[in-house]
Design a protein around this motif. Structure first.
Motif: not given
Ligand code: ADP
Length: 156
Positions: A15-19, A127-130
């Motif tokens: 997600t954009k959070g990880h990025e 934001y979360s992948s789930s």
């Protein structure tokens, strides 16, 4: 000595959070290995190859970044690749509580590997992948939540 960090996770999908966490940590390390932890008991929405491919696409212009996967304990993987740091993102108090215990236990298992946390950008805190997976299952548009270079909706 080069500073190597492992950013472990499922990235199902990225997600954009990880990025954001990875981009902000780039100045701190010589190399960041984004490592997909493979857990045989866990069900994933996307295959390992798809998840790897999307991470690679997201960071294709970043020389410091490697994408990989591993099984078993994260600290053992760190030892294998010579990483002294585990990078994690913190979105909220629940993440903090959970991550704190893992970091403390990891420290007992491998005192030479330290955990480094970055607090999420407020824009990405929810934001979360789930949730991305839930939106996809219901045919929603996830383009706002994932890195702009990848297109998951084509899959559905
Ligand atoms: P895991 O299954 O290990 O939690 P994830 O792929 O969900 O794997 O998350 C990997 C890391 O990214 C974790 O440190 C998690 O807290 C962090 N992370 C996930 N979503 C965000 C976000 N929106 N903002 C910042 N960090 C995040």
């Amino acid at each position: 000595m080069s500073k190597i960090a492992v950013f472990p996770g499922s990235f199902d999908p990225i997600t954009k959070g990880h990025e954001d966490i990875v981009k902000r940590s780039l100045p701190m390390f010589d190399k960041i290995i984004i490592a997909i932890g493979v857990n045989a008991d866990k069900k994933y929405m996307f295959s390992l190859d798809e998840r790897k491919e999307w991470i690679s696409q997201t960071f294709r212009f970043e020389d410091k970044i490697e994408v990989s996967s591993y099984e078993g304990l994260t600290v053992n993987y760190c030892r294998k690749v010579g990483a002294s740091y585990i990078l994690r993102g913190l979105r909220n108090a629940e993440d903090f509580q959970f991550e704190k215990s893992i970091a403390q236990m990891n420290r007992e298992l491998a005192p030479e590997v330290d955990s480094v946390f970055l607090v999420t950008h407020p824009e990405y805190a929810a934001y979360s992948s789930s949730i991305v997976r839930d939106i996809l299952r219901n045919n929603g548009d996830v383009s706002k939540f994932i890195p702009s270079t990848i297109q998951l909706n084509d899959e559905f």
